[in-house]
Design a protein around this motif. Sequence first.
Motif, short mmCIF file in Angstrom:
data_model
loop_
_atom_site.label_atom_id
_atom_site.label_comp_id
_atom_site.label_asym_id
_atom_site.label_seq_id
_atom_site.Cartn_x
_atom_site.Cartn_y
_atom_site.Cartn_z
N VAL A 156 -5.79 1.02 5.30
CA VAL A 156 -5.17 0.52 6.49
C VAL A 156 -5.25 2.06 7.22
N GLU A 157 -5.36 2.09 8.48
CA GLU A 157 -5.59 3.29 9.38
C GLU A 157 -4.77 3.19 10.64
N VAL A 158 -3.87 4.13 10.69
CA VAL A 158 -3.04 4.20 12.01
C VAL A 158 -3.42 5.40 12.76
N ALA A 159 -3.62 5.29 14.12
CA ALA A 159 -4.06 6.40 14.93
C ALA A 159 -3.19 6.61 16.00
N ALA A 160 -2.97 7.89 16.38
CA ALA A 160 -2.16 8.18 17.58
C ALA A 160 -2.75 9.04 18.49
N GLU A 161 -2.77 9.09 19.79
CA GLU A 161 -3.67 9.61 20.87
C GLU A 161 -2.86 10.14 21.94
N THR A 162 -3.01 11.18 22.67
CA THR A 162 -2.51 11.44 23.88
C THR A 162 -3.22 12.25 24.64
N THR A 163 -3.33 11.90 25.87
CA THR A 163 -4.30 12.60 26.96
C THR A 163 -3.33 12.94 28.10
N GLY A 164 -3.45 14.19 28.40
CA GLY A 164 -2.52 14.85 29.82
C GLY A 164 -2.89 16.14 30.16
N LEU A 165 -2.29 16.48 31.15
CA LEU A 165 -2.55 17.60 31.79
C LEU A 165 -2.20 18.89 30.78
N LEU A 201 6.39 20.55 24.21
CA LEU A 201 6.60 19.74 25.31
C LEU A 201 6.99 18.19 24.74
N PRO A 202 7.86 17.47 25.52
CA PRO A 202 7.97 16.18 25.33
C PRO A 202 6.45 15.51 25.36
N THR A 203 6.19 14.63 24.37
CA THR A 203 4.86 13.89 24.71
C THR A 203 4.73 12.52 24.44
N GLU A 204 3.77 11.76 25.16
CA GLU A 204 3.86 10.42 24.88
C GLU A 204 2.51 10.16 24.26
N TYR A 205 2.76 9.11 23.10
CA TYR A 205 1.65 8.89 22.21
C TYR A 205 1.18 7.39 22.28
N SER A 206 -0.02 7.12 22.27
CA SER A 206 -0.49 5.77 22.08
C SER A 206 -0.88 5.59 20.71
N VAL A 207 -0.31 4.64 19.81
CA VAL A 207 -0.32 4.36 18.54
C VAL A 207 -1.12 3.13 18.26
N GLU A 208 -2.08 3.06 17.50
CA GLU A 208 -2.92 2.04 17.33
C GLU A 208 -3.10 1.78 15.83
N LEU A 209 -3.04 0.57 15.48
CA LEU A 209 -3.50 0.07 14.15
C LEU A 209 -4.86 -0.51 14.11
N GLY A 210 -5.73 0.07 13.08
CA GLY A 210 -7.10 -0.29 12.96
C GLY A 210 -7.21 -1.68 12.67
N GLN A 211 -8.43 -2.45 13.19
CA GLN A 211 -8.51 -3.78 12.82
C GLN A 211 -9.94 -4.00 12.05
N ASP A 212 -10.42 -3.06 11.51
CA ASP A 212 -11.94 -2.94 11.00
C ASP A 212 -11.90 -3.39 9.56
N THR A 213 -10.82 -3.06 8.62
CA THR A 213 -10.74 -3.83 7.35
C THR A 213 -9.96 -4.97 7.33
N GLY A 220 2.09 -6.49 18.70
CA GLY A 220 0.76 -6.16 18.93
C GLY A 220 0.16 -5.05 18.03
N SER A 221 -0.93 -4.80 18.21
CA SER A 221 -1.55 -3.66 17.16
C SER A 221 -1.57 -2.36 17.81
N ASP A 222 -0.63 -2.00 19.00
CA ASP A 222 -0.78 -1.05 19.63
C ASP A 222 0.48 -0.75 20.13
N PHE A 223 1.19 0.22 20.43
CA PHE A 223 2.19 0.76 21.20
C PHE A 223 2.43 2.05 21.72
#
Length: 441
Positions: free
Chosen positions: A375-384, A320-332, A345-348
Amino acid sequence: MSRKALFAAALLVAPLAAGQSGSIADGLEQPVCGDDQSEFLVEELGETDNSGLKDGEYGCTTNKNTCFFADGSEREFLQQGEYRQANEQGEPEERFKDDREMCFRQPGDPFGAFYDQDYSFRTCNTNGLYGSPGIRYFDSTYVTQYPYAVTGGIDDDLNPYLEGKGVPTRQHNVSAEDFEDDSSVGSPVESGTNYNRVVTLGFCGGDDGSEYLASQICRADVCETDRTHFGVAKEQGSCVYDGRDIYSDVPPPVDGDKHKRQLYGPGDSITLDYRQKQTITCVGGEWYEEGPIIFDRENITVPLGGTVTAGFAVVNLGDLPTEYSVELGQDTTAERFSRFESETGSDFTVEVSPKESRDFGVSIRGQREDIDSQVEVAAETTGLTSNERGSDELDVSVVETNASPANVTQYREERNIPGITGIEILALMALAASAFLFRSL
């Protein structure tokens, strides 16, 4: 050249200037061509609409190494080696064609004729969209050895001129099973026209608008990238996989060692069976084992005071089509000196269609030598229907600006474009002189 064109000079009355043209039907109203040793009557021949017709177009020239071309009211001579989209008979049939035809004079030919790029490696020269790197000649050896890898190709090298010369032909689109038994009777490659025959077993891959080069590119540890494993597909974003690796669940054929290299369409999956079963999926011309975030590479070097861009993909292996929230880490420290390209910004957020990927980049500055190397990039999606999270890491090394070029990452963005990707263009250029390209006409 037809017999009528060969003897037409005897019917005309006065010499034509070099390059002048006319038609045989109104010959008596035209001056003579051919009464002088430096005058030649040349008929339009080969891959053109008017090739070898009874009342075909012709012109008078002083150079045998030319081709005559008539397009509506336009008449022109082309020099040997020049290309035109000649729109030969049957070309509009079936799949979209955006190839070129070359003016070429073979040994034994009285004059030049138009040959399709599929005729030989010498005529396979230019992709209508991407120039010379966007094509590759697949010779008869490659087609014979890997027939399942080239079934998406188009081979339209038959033309009225060759047919009139009695050139031996073979049936096109012979099934790979029949082809395996006797490759002399046919070819597994379509003609893409209303002709059901082809002349050569080899063909030019990537010269037509609906013909896409593919190779074995892996973004998964379980499979190995090998860009010499080429194929030609009907669908953009297809993949090649050489089945001499071990697998448990692969679309046929699975028998016959030489036939295991084959094409897979976008969204196709293969289950590999090594120490455990692992599934890879073809997405955007590359193999993925997992998502939703994958860097192009594991490590990168950045010159001190300079900037290098590292590419990554957001890939949707779901249905299914999915929307992801992509975030650039800021710990290092490395992350604090990095930013997304083309995004603020650091996320989109980004929506990705099923079995597709979207490419992005992270710009990394070599601000200090002692930066943390990750450098870490994370992606997350939450939905039904989806609850997915993943991340990928990139190791960063900063080097002195006077370091050897070999120690600095030379990064080129990989972007999917119709027919061929940027990395495939680089691979093609590097392999352009490989041995199997060299065959005589």
